[in-house]
Write a protein that holds these residues in place. Structure first.
Motif, PDB file in Angstrom:
ATOM      1  N   LYS A 126      -1.944   5.536  -6.997  1.00 49.03           N
ATOM      2  CA  LYS A 126      -1.215   6.349  -6.027  1.00 49.03           C
ATOM      3  C   LYS A 126       0.115   5.707  -5.627  1.00 49.03           C
ATOM      4  CE  LYS A 126      -5.272   8.573  -3.983  1.00 49.03           C
ATOM      5  NZ  LYS A 126      -6.049   8.777  -2.723  1.00 49.03           N
ATOM      6  N   THR A 127       0.083   4.409  -5.370  1.00 49.57           N
ATOM      7  CA  THR A 127       1.297   3.728  -4.906  1.00 49.57           C
ATOM      8  C   THR A 127       2.070   3.071  -6.046  1.00 49.57           C
ATOM      9  OG1 THR A 127       0.031   1.706  -4.437  1.00 49.57           O
ATOM     10  CG2 THR A 127       0.280   3.298  -2.646  1.00 49.57           C
ATOM     11  N   ARG A 128       1.480   3.064  -7.259  1.00 48.78           N
ATOM     12  CA  ARG A 128       2.088   2.438  -8.430  1.00 48.78           C
ATOM     13  C   ARG A 128       2.399   0.960  -8.158  1.00 48.78           C
ATOM     14  NH1 ARG A 128       3.395   5.528 -12.444  1.00 48.78           N
ATOM     15  NH2 ARG A 128       5.020   4.115 -13.200  1.00 48.78           N
ATOM     16  N   THR A 129       1.409   0.309  -7.557  1.00 50.71           N
ATOM     17  CA  THR A 129       1.532  -1.117  -7.244  1.00 50.71           C
ATOM     18  C   THR A 129       0.262  -1.845  -7.664  1.00 50.71           C
ATOM     19  OG1 THR A 129       0.652  -0.753  -5.001  1.00 50.71           O
ATOM     20  CG2 THR A 129       3.058  -0.769  -5.268  1.00 50.71           C
ATOM     21  N   PHE A 130       0.425  -3.123  -7.999  1.00 48.32           N
ATOM     22  CA  PHE A 130      -0.737  -3.976  -8.198  1.00 48.32           C
ATOM     23  C   PHE A 130      -1.101  -4.547  -6.836  1.00 48.32           C
ATOM     24  CE2 PHE A 130      -2.859  -7.989  -9.001  1.00 48.32           C
ATOM     25  CZ  PHE A 130      -3.838  -7.602  -9.907  1.00 48.32           C
ATOM     26  N   ASP A 131      -2.327  -4.257  -6.370  1.00 49.17           N
ATOM     27  CA  ASP A 131      -2.753  -4.662  -5.040  1.00 49.17           C
ATOM     28  C   ASP A 131      -3.619  -5.913  -5.117  1.00 49.17           C
ATOM     29  OD1 ASP A 131      -1.463  -2.377  -4.336  1.00 49.17           O
ATOM     30  OD2 ASP A 131      -3.224  -1.319  -3.567  1.00 49.17           O
ATOM     31  N   PHE A 132      -3.260  -6.901  -4.292  1.00 52.26           N
ATOM     32  CA  PHE A 132      -3.960  -8.185  -4.295  1.00 52.26           C
ATOM     33  C   PHE A 132      -4.291  -8.554  -2.857  1.00 52.26           C
ATOM     34  CE2 PHE A 132      -3.514 -13.011  -4.699  1.00 52.26           C
ATOM     35  CZ  PHE A 132      -4.818 -13.167  -5.137  1.00 52.26           C
ATOM     36  N   SER A 133      -5.595  -8.659  -2.551  1.00 54.81           N
ATOM     37  CA  SER A 133      -6.040  -8.921  -1.186  1.00 54.81           C
ATOM     38  C   SER A 133      -6.733 -10.276  -1.068  1.00 54.81           C
ATOM     39  CB  SER A 133      -7.006  -7.825  -0.717  1.00 54.81           C
ATOM     40  OG  SER A 133      -6.410  -6.554  -0.773  1.00 54.81           O
ATOM     41  N   TYR A 134      -6.652 -10.874   0.125  1.00 51.56           N
ATOM     42  CA  TYR A 134      -7.287 -12.166   0.391  1.00 51.56           C
ATOM     43  C   TYR A 134      -7.388 -12.358   1.903  1.00 51.56           C
ATOM     44  CZ  TYR A 134      -2.254 -12.918   0.471  1.00 51.56           C
ATOM     45  OH  TYR A 134      -0.906 -12.774   0.714  1.00 51.56           O
ATOM     46  N   ILE A 135      -8.244 -13.287   2.320  1.00 52.68           N
ATOM     47  CA  ILE A 135      -8.496 -13.546   3.734  1.00 52.68           C
ATOM     48  C   ILE A 135      -7.663 -14.740   4.217  1.00 52.68           C
ATOM     49  CG2 ILE A 135     -10.232 -14.318   5.404  1.00 52.68           C
ATOM     50  CD1 ILE A 135     -10.612 -11.457   4.707  1.00 52.68           C
ATOM     51  N   ILE A 136      -7.105 -14.602   5.422  1.00 49.75           N
ATOM     52  CA  ILE A 136      -6.413 -15.711   6.081  1.00 49.75           C
ATOM     53  C   ILE A 136      -7.010 -15.868   7.476  1.00 49.75           C
ATOM     54  CG2 ILE A 136      -4.206 -16.664   6.824  1.00 49.75           C
ATOM     55  CD1 ILE A 136      -2.810 -14.730   4.959  1.00 49.75           C
ATOM     56  N   ASP A 137      -7.477 -17.062   7.807  1.00 51.55           N
ATOM     57  CA  ASP A 137      -7.990 -17.311   9.154  1.00 51.55           C
ATOM     58  C   ASP A 137      -6.873 -17.189  10.177  1.00 51.55           C
ATOM     59  OD1 ASP A 137     -10.540 -17.743   8.215  1.00 51.55           O
ATOM     60  OD2 ASP A 137     -10.278 -19.918   8.031  1.00 51.55           O
ATOM     61  N   ASP A 138      -7.227 -16.784  11.395  1.00 48.57           N
ATOM     62  CA  ASP A 138      -6.199 -16.526  12.395  1.00 48.57           C
ATOM     63  C   ASP A 138      -5.371 -17.755  12.744  1.00 48.57           C
ATOM     64  OD1 ASP A 138      -8.329 -17.784  13.645  1.00 48.57           O
ATOM     65  OD2 ASP A 138      -8.115 -16.676  15.530  1.00 48.57           O
TER      66      ASP A 138
END
Length: 250
Positions: A126-138
């Motif tokens: 839909k967005t024509r992007t490669f999506d990369f997710s990860y967690i960051i502690d506050d």
């Protein structure tokens, strides 16, 4: 005979295509390298070898007593007095030389896609992007406008790369964290081989150090400090972890 010649010609074409190898990203030992690991830690190599983020902060601030763990100088006045001694001046000069080498060098942050703890790493049609997710502690997250956040890092990247974050609460630890998602624009043609080889690839951010920051949080009677590195990116890559072949650059 003609059939054999045709087969040979086809084989030569295939060989020619395979022989056109991808460009390789050269990351020499003479630069600064931070690599993210699957266990939420980071490995420092090159000019940063034997350091961690806290030590890099002390080096950047030329805090001789803390960097060399001279614990007997336990007040600001004692530390100031020590820095004016011949030994203090020698160590300050030594630290300053090392800092200058690091500041003058490129820094490469390497984040293997296999180290994102199972979060999203795929193409978004839909967005024509490669999506990369990860967690960051506050306590490792410092929001700065136009900067992308990683663990203990904030880097100003190409504005085409968008960042979206979602704050999360863990009742078991009574702590907050952020699910951070990068949306990297690229075509389906480029994204397909990235998806097909995702476990062997890594995101690489090439940047120059700009500043060092820190965050603090209270735990019981202790005030814990977490150091963060700030920089400006010159290039973003997706490469093969073993061969450094470049699949994408921006």
């Amino acid at each position: 005979m003609k059939r054999m010649i045709l087969v040979i010609m086809m084989m030569c074409v295939v060989y020619s295509i395979n022989a056109q190898e991808r460009k390789v990203l050269n990351i020499p030992d003479s630069v600064s390298i931070i690599e993210q690991t699957a266990h939420n830690g980071q490995k420092f190599n090159g000019l940063l070898e034997d350091l961690n983020m806290g030590q890099l902060y002390d080096l950047y601030k030329l805090d001789v007593c803390r960097f060399y763990e001279l614990d007997e100088y336990d007040t600001e006045l004692k530390r100031k007095a020590f820095k004016s001694t011949p030994e203090g001046q020698r160590l300050t000069k030594e630290l300053g030389t090392r800092k200058q080498k690091i500041m003058n060098s490129k820094l490469y942050y390497i984040f293997p896609f296999s180290a994102n703890w199972g979060w999203t790493k795929e193409y978004n049609l839909k967005t024509r992007t490669f999506d990369f997710s990860y967690i960051i502690d506050d306590d490792e997250f410092i929001p700065v406008q136009e900067y992308v956040n990683f663990r203990q890092l904030l880097i100003k990247c190409n504005p085409a790369i968008k960042q979206y974050r979602k704050k999360r609460y863990n009742p078991n630890t009574d702590r907050y964290s952020y699910l951070n998602t990068l949306k990297i624009p690229m075509s389906e043609k480029i994204a397909l081989p990235i998806e097909e080889n995702i476990e062997d690839l890594a995101l690489v951010v090439e940047f120059k150090i700009q500043n060092m920051k820190y965050t603090q949080r209270q735990v019981a009677i202790f005030n814990l400090t977490t150091c963060c590195l700030q920089g400006i990116s010159t290039k973003v890559y997706i490469i093969d972890k073993s061969t450094n072949e470049i699949y994408f650059s921006l």
